[in-house]
Design an enzyme around this catalytic site. Structure first.
Site, PDB file in Angstrom:
ATOM      1  N   SER A 146       0.816  -1.062  -0.017  1.00 50.03           N
ATOM      2  CA  SER A 146       0.023  -0.172  -0.085  1.00 50.03           C
ATOM      3  C   SER A 146       0.704   1.154  -0.087  1.00 50.03           C
ATOM      4  O   SER A 146       2.000   1.337   0.660  1.00 50.03           O
ATOM      5  CB  SER A 146      -0.965   0.133   1.288  1.00 50.03           C
ATOM      6  OG  SER A 146      -1.586   1.172   1.265  1.00 50.03           O
ATOM      7  N   TYR A 159      -3.420  -0.663  10.088  1.00 49.78           N
ATOM      8  CA  TYR A 159      -3.164  -1.215   8.725  1.00 49.78           C
ATOM      9  C   TYR A 159      -1.837  -0.875   8.023  1.00 49.78           C
ATOM     10  O   TYR A 159      -1.205  -1.537   7.473  1.00 49.78           O
ATOM     11  CB  TYR A 159      -4.529  -0.735   8.016  1.00 49.78           C
ATOM     12  CG  TYR A 159      -4.348  -1.037   6.558  1.00 49.78           C
ATOM     13  CD1 TYR A 159      -4.848  -2.326   6.074  1.00 49.78           C
ATOM     14  CD2 TYR A 159      -4.088  -0.062   5.305  1.00 49.78           C
ATOM     15  CE1 TYR A 159      -4.734  -2.588   4.525  1.00 49.78           C
ATOM     16  CE2 TYR A 159      -3.954  -0.456   4.117  1.00 49.78           C
ATOM     17  CZ  TYR A 159      -4.416  -1.646   3.718  1.00 49.78           C
ATOM     18  OH  TYR A 159      -4.442  -2.017   2.490  1.00 49.78           O
TER      19      TYR A 159
END
Length: 254
Positions: A146, A159
């Site tokens: 990400s 996350y």
């Protein structure tokens, strides 16, 4: 001849979103594609049917991640299903399945923290560990990371930390498996229009405009944007690329 003819690819969480686009692209490129899903069998079955209707080869099976023994159960199911297509083994592993976690430091619970790490870090770690006897020399490992690992986003720091861990995992896999000709790379998407983001992005003109303005290419990502990068990394064209985190954010917050 297609770029992935004769290759066997595993795409975790391949029924929807980025995983679905990668599975479709790999199938078009000639690979036999194994697709895992956690709960949505209908989406995975529909994908497989579509690939087969276009002359491709694919199969789907359930592999819910996040519990002890999940990797072993995944590979047991893979071994059983792949036998109808090949003599076994795998050439390409895409660790795509992931758990979103929208909790900040103050609201984070221990259970939520354990869950996101179990799905996003522990599962890929042991999937690769148990793949080693099956992974053919010259293979490819592609981890879906990400863009949040280079952006300060405290609202999703739990996350983000899991994706940072996967970047380190990729780096070490590249060194460990390099002598076998196996490459390991991470693709780091930015904001992509997928089901995971649908509740706050899809159909929300204000959110779309906000993130488009923060992106050099002035739009949010599409699943096929990521799938095309994965296709390159899976092919022989990427043979001299390893240990990399490839920014696939469209130039977010440059």
């Amino acid at each position: 001849m297609n770029a992935l003819d004769g290759k066997v690819a595993l795409v975790t969480g391949g029924g929807r979103g980025i995983g679905r686009a990668i599975a479709e692209r790999f199938a078009r490129d000639g690979a036999i594609v194994a697709i895992t899903y956690a709960r949505n069998s209908a989406a995975a079955d529909e994908l497989v049917e579509g690939i087969r209707a276009r002359g491709g080869r694919a199969f789907a099976f359930q592999a819910e991640l996040g519990t002890h023994g999940d990797a072993q159960r995944l590979w047991d199911a893979f071994d059983k299903e792949v036998a109808q297509y090949s003599s076994g083994g795998v050439d390409i592993i895409v660790n795509n399945a992931g758990e979103g976690l929208y909790q900040d430091l103050e609201s984070m619970t221990e259970d939520a923290f354990d869950r996101v790490y179990a799905v996003n870090v522990r599962a890929p770690f042991f999937i690769v560990q148990q793949a080693l006897p099956r992974l053919r020399d010259g293979g490819r490992i592609i981890n879906i990371g990400s863009g949040v690992t280079r952006l300060a986003m405290p609202s999703i720091m739990g996350y983000g930390a899991t994706k940072g861990a996967m970047d380190v995992f990729t780096l070490n896999l590249a060194e460990l498996l390099g002598p076998r000709g196996v490459t390991a790379n991470t693709i780091a998407p930015g904001i992509v229009d997928t089901d995971m983001n649908a509740d706050w992005l899809r159909g929300n003109a204000e959110a779309d405009e906000h993130w488009s303005e923060r992106t050099a290419l002035r739009r949010v990502g599409r699943p096929d944007d990521i799938a095309d990068i994965a296709a390159f990394l899976a092919s022989d064209d990427s043979r001299w690329v390893t240990a990399q985190v490839i920014d696939a954010t469209g130039g977010t917050d440059l």
